[in-house]
Design a protein around this motif. Structure first.
Motif, PDB file in Angstrom:
ATOM      1  N   UNK A 184      -3.175   5.581 -11.362  1.00  0.00           N
ATOM      2  CA  UNK A 184      -2.374   5.247  -9.979  1.00  0.00           C
ATOM      3  C   UNK A 184      -1.485   3.960 -10.439  1.00  0.00           C
ATOM      4  N   UNK A 185      -0.597   4.078  -9.655  1.00  0.00           N
ATOM      5  CA  UNK A 185       0.368   2.873  -9.799  1.00  0.00           C
ATOM      6  C   UNK A 185       0.794   2.167  -8.411  1.00  0.00           C
ATOM      7  N   UNK A 186       1.204   1.014  -8.688  1.00  0.00           N
ATOM      8  CA  UNK A 186       1.680   0.211  -7.355  1.00  0.00           C
ATOM      9  C   UNK A 186       3.000  -0.241  -7.759  1.00  0.00           C
ATOM     10  N   UNK A 187       4.133  -0.152  -6.948  1.00  0.00           N
ATOM     11  CA  UNK A 187       5.637  -0.745  -7.533  1.00  0.00           C
ATOM     12  C   UNK A 187       5.910  -1.723  -6.424  1.00  0.00           C
ATOM     13  N   UNK A 246       0.929  -1.129   0.049  1.00  0.00           N
ATOM     14  CA  UNK A 246      -0.070   0.005   0.090  1.00  0.00           C
ATOM     15  C   UNK A 246       0.893   1.342   0.022  1.00  0.00           C
ATOM     16  N   UNK A 247       2.022   1.001   0.705  1.00  0.00           N
ATOM     17  CA  UNK A 247       2.880   2.323   0.896  1.00  0.00           C
ATOM     18  C   UNK A 247       3.613   2.750  -0.464  1.00  0.00           C
ATOM     19  N   UNK A 248       3.581   1.745  -1.408  1.00  0.00           N
ATOM     20  CA  UNK A 248       4.201   1.548  -2.751  1.00  0.00           C
ATOM     21  C   UNK A 248       3.321   2.044  -3.666  1.00  0.00           C
ATOM     22  N   UNK A 249       2.483   3.210  -3.633  1.00  0.00           N
ATOM     23  CA  UNK A 249       1.551   3.528  -4.597  1.00  0.00           C
ATOM     24  C   UNK A 249       1.876   4.992  -4.912  1.00  0.00           C
TER      25      UNK A 249
END
Length: 738
Positions: free
Chosen positions: A697-700, A661-664
């Motif tokens: 939005x992206x998540x990595x 979640x924090x890597x969004x």
DNA sequence: GAGCACTGC
């Protein structure tokens, strides 16, 4: 309190060496005119460096676990076994003669009783003392239970166990065995077990008192890996703990350098024993002027040493692949044009990312008219030992990955090495005969170097170590007996992340979720993903993706001229990946690989789309292991048996969102992205299938800083998912003291 | 439009 007594066991004979022993510092310059006289004598014990080591003491340097090996059963197995037994015993008897020559053997009768008599001992054994093979064997005869010897590397554990089994006179896996990931050679009979420190930590998670062992020997403690540091802290806790306190439990900390005081102090002034090594003197030479172009200086130095020095191979330390490739190609071009009186230079690169077959070339012999010049990263400092080295040229630099807690990203920096590291590199020239070390920096710069390399735990993310401590019910993480305290900032960041992964409760206690996570062989974030995936009924595809993420060089960076072609091929092969991003691409690539029948077919396909064949073989191993572990983790929901057959991309990505979640980041009108946590700008890495696309939005999976802040392994997500998956995560803080 | 040292469950 006990006295801190340091006992030195000296040998009367034999060559001495090491930093500051029998050596003088001299200056030299890059144009070949050495300030020192040329010496022509062959060194003490001047054996031919091209010869293999004595009595089959072959040093296997690379892990070659080949799955294709199959051993057929023999008909008269019993007869064979008997002759094998005799052979093994005879081999052990001949090896005993060699063992008796080792420095450590000569002090055996004084050392062993001392180790037995105190709860914790520190043993300093210089290179060649034989400490790692001999001391555990000596102790085996004197103690009743099993002994664990921990090593930082798999190859180290396997090679040592193999050697010691030969010396002891048993088949590997009987009295002497080893245990590393993917490979276990132990039995009920095993009393001496070499293992990776990660393995022992794993055992501690399942059996915190290590009830199986009466002794733990921590080898190579000076390397200060995160896992070694953790283990030393836990062992200290164990030895102070009542249950082990009253028993016969013993700890031996073995280290190669003289920084024993730290370990001794840590273990309440445990006694230190010093065993001399078997190193030859190495002359150290410094530059008078500093250089600004390290590759240029290296090439000049190599040519100078090649022309000015007697026979013997050269080992050069450079910071990274880039410099190594540059120097290698330059030397290849220059070598034929150099004066014919000097040996012909054979340049050989050596770094971890190199395919194994190319790595093995450094062990091949060359003609007497030729000279091997090995251009290496830090891999030659600890992991690979090349025989025949008489000269070392040291750039004094290395590359190091530094984790920035406050930014939540990592950077790769080129930094000066430490004195300990300089000494280690120098020692590589004195393993077989006296040698020389040319340092590409001034003596005054050497003096300014830090004494020891900063322990890894101070520059890494420590989410996983903190979860281990919580698993062992450590209440006060900040005040725990850290060998090196990572600091409030790092610890509070780790606690916060564990809390947001639901691994910790709001009172800071480990949750059921945390207990499940700690046994999985992946980072806590990925463990959380796996557990979530089972609830969403998408465990199988998520295991495939997590396995792919666990192999670091799976998707290769194509050469410039094949870049567009390979990117297009990947896009064609991965429909879902093109839309949802790199995680789905991994799944699609994996399915294609898995669907191909033969090795040849798989290899050619891998080449075609620019992925690693060896990498995918590893993926399969990891996948099997994770599948096995997941079966042993209780499933609270007890889902229906029938698995989703279709690939539900949004459920897969929501599972990952649980861990990341924090890597969004949110898409901005200018195609850049701002992270949800800090609002910093982050760009999609050009290796991503989503590079150049405009997304909400992206998540990595990873955030690295090189030329700028890049997101790697990127997926396209919907903003609603954030709310759905982790409604509670924003703005929460956990008290470090709790 | 990038480049990554090394290791472990």
């Amino acid at each position: 309190m006990k006295q801190n007594k340091k006992i030195r066991f000296d040998e009367d004979e034999g060559p001495k060496g090491g930093e500051g022993v029998n050596t003088k510092n001299k200056e030299w310059d890059l144009d070949g005119s050495h300030a020192n006289k040329r010496s022509s004598e062959m060194g003490v014990g001047g054996s031919d460096p091209k010869q293999p080591r004595r009595n089959g003491r072959k040093i296997v340097n690379f892990d070659s676990d080949d799955e294709d090996e199959d051993e057929g059963e023999d008909e008269d197995q019993q007869h064979n076994r008997r002759t094998d037994y005799l052979k093994i015993k005879m081999k052990a008897r001949t090896l005993l003669e060699d063992r008796k020559k080792l420095p450590v053997y000569k002090v055996k009768d004084r050392l062993v009783p001392k180790i037995i008599s105190s709860r914790v001992s520190i043993v300093i054994g210089e290179t060649g003392s034989g400490k790692s093979t001999q001391i555990p064997q000596f102790l085996m005869k004197r103690c009743k239970g099993a002994i664990a010897v921990t090593e930082p590397r798999r190859v180290g554990a396997i090679n040592l166990a193999t050697r010691v089994a030969e010396e002891y006179g048993c088949i590997i896996g009987r009295e002497v065995g080893y245990s590393v990931r993917f490979s276990n050679a132990t039995s009920r009979k095993t009393r001496l077990k070499y293992m990776t420190d990660g393995m022992l930590l794993r055992e501690m998670m399942l059996d915190p008192t290590l009830s199986k062992y009466s002794m733990v020997v921590v080898d190579e403690a000076h390397e200060r890996t995160i896992l070694t540091d953790m283990m030393l802290g836990l062992l200290k806790q164990l030895v102070t703990d009542k249950r082990k306190h009253d028993s016969e439990f013993r700890i031996v900390v073995m280290s190669a350098t003289l920084d024993a005081d730290k370990f001794s102090h840590f273990f309440d002034n445990a006694p230190i024993y010093f065993i001399e090594g078997r190193m030859f003197p190495v002359e150290r030479l410094y530059l008078q002027q500093s250089v600004d172009d390290i590759t240029d200086a290296m090439v000049k130095a190599i040519i100078g040493v090649n022309q000015g020095e007697r026979a013997g191979d050269i080992l050069c330390f450079l910071p990274g692949q880039d410099d190594i490739d540059k120097v290698t190609s330059l030397l290849k071009r220059l070598a034929p044009e150099l004066p014919k009186e000097a040996p012909l230079i054979i340049p050989l690169p050596l770094y971890a990312a190199l395919p194994p077959a190319q790595q093995m070339k450094v062990f091949e012999r060359v003609k007497p008219s030729q000279r091997k010049v090995i251009l290496s990263t830090n891999i030659s400092e600890t992991s690979v030992t090349v025989p025949g080295i008489r000269f070392v040229i040291d750039s004094g630099l290395r590359k190091v990955k530094v984790w920035r807690h406050e930014l939540g990203l990592s950077t790769l920096l080129t930094v000066p090495i430490s004195k300990a590291s300089a000494s280690q590199r120098t020692g590589r020239a004195g393993r077989e005969a006296p040698g020389k070390c040319f340092r590409l920096y001034k003596e005054s710069d050497y003096i300014k170097l830090i004494e020891n390399t900063e322990p890894e735990i101070l520059r890494s993310e420590i989410v996983s170590p903190v979860l281990m401590l919580k698993r062992l019910n450590v209440e006060n993480i900040l005040g725990w007996n850290w060998l090196e305290n990572p600091g409030r900032e790092a610890l509070s960041s780790a606690l916060q992340q564990l809390y947001s992964l639901n691994a910790l409760s709001d009172t800071g206690k480990i949750t059921d979720m945390g207990r499940k996570m700690v046994v999985l062989p992946v980072a806590p974030h990925l463990a959380a993903v796996l557990i979530q995936a089972r609830e969403y009924d998408v465990l199988d595809p998520v295991i495939d993706i997590v396995s792919c993420l666990s192999v670091d060089t799976l998707v290769l960076t194509p050469a410039n001229d094949r870049r567009d072609e390979i990117n297009a091929k990947r896009r064609d092969a991965c429909t879902l990946g093109s839309h949802y991003g790199d995680l789905l691409m991994l799944k699609e690539l994996f399915d294609i690989y898995n669907g191909l029948s033969g090795a040849a077919e798989r290899k050619s396909w891998c080449k075609d789309v620019g992925v690693s064949y060896k990498g995918f073989k590893n993926v399969l191993r990891i996948r099997k292991q994770i599948q096995g572990y997941m079966q042993h983790i209780p499933d609270d929901l007890a889902n229906s048996e029938d698995q989703n057959q279709t690939l539900d991309a949004s459920l897969i990505l929501k599972s990952f969102l649980k861990g990341f979640v924090t890597n969004t980041a949110i898409g901005m009108p200018d195609r850049s992205y701002r992270t949800v946590t800090t609002g910093d700008t982050v760009s999609v890495h050009p290796s991503s299938l989503l590079f150049g696309k405009k997304l909400d939005a992206i998540m990595y999976i990873e955030h690295v800083y090189t030329a700028k802040g890049y997101a790697r392994n990127v997926s396209s997500i919907e903003l609603d998912w954030l709310q759905e998956v982790a409604p509670h995560y924003l703005g929460l803080r956990v008290n470090v003291e709790s």
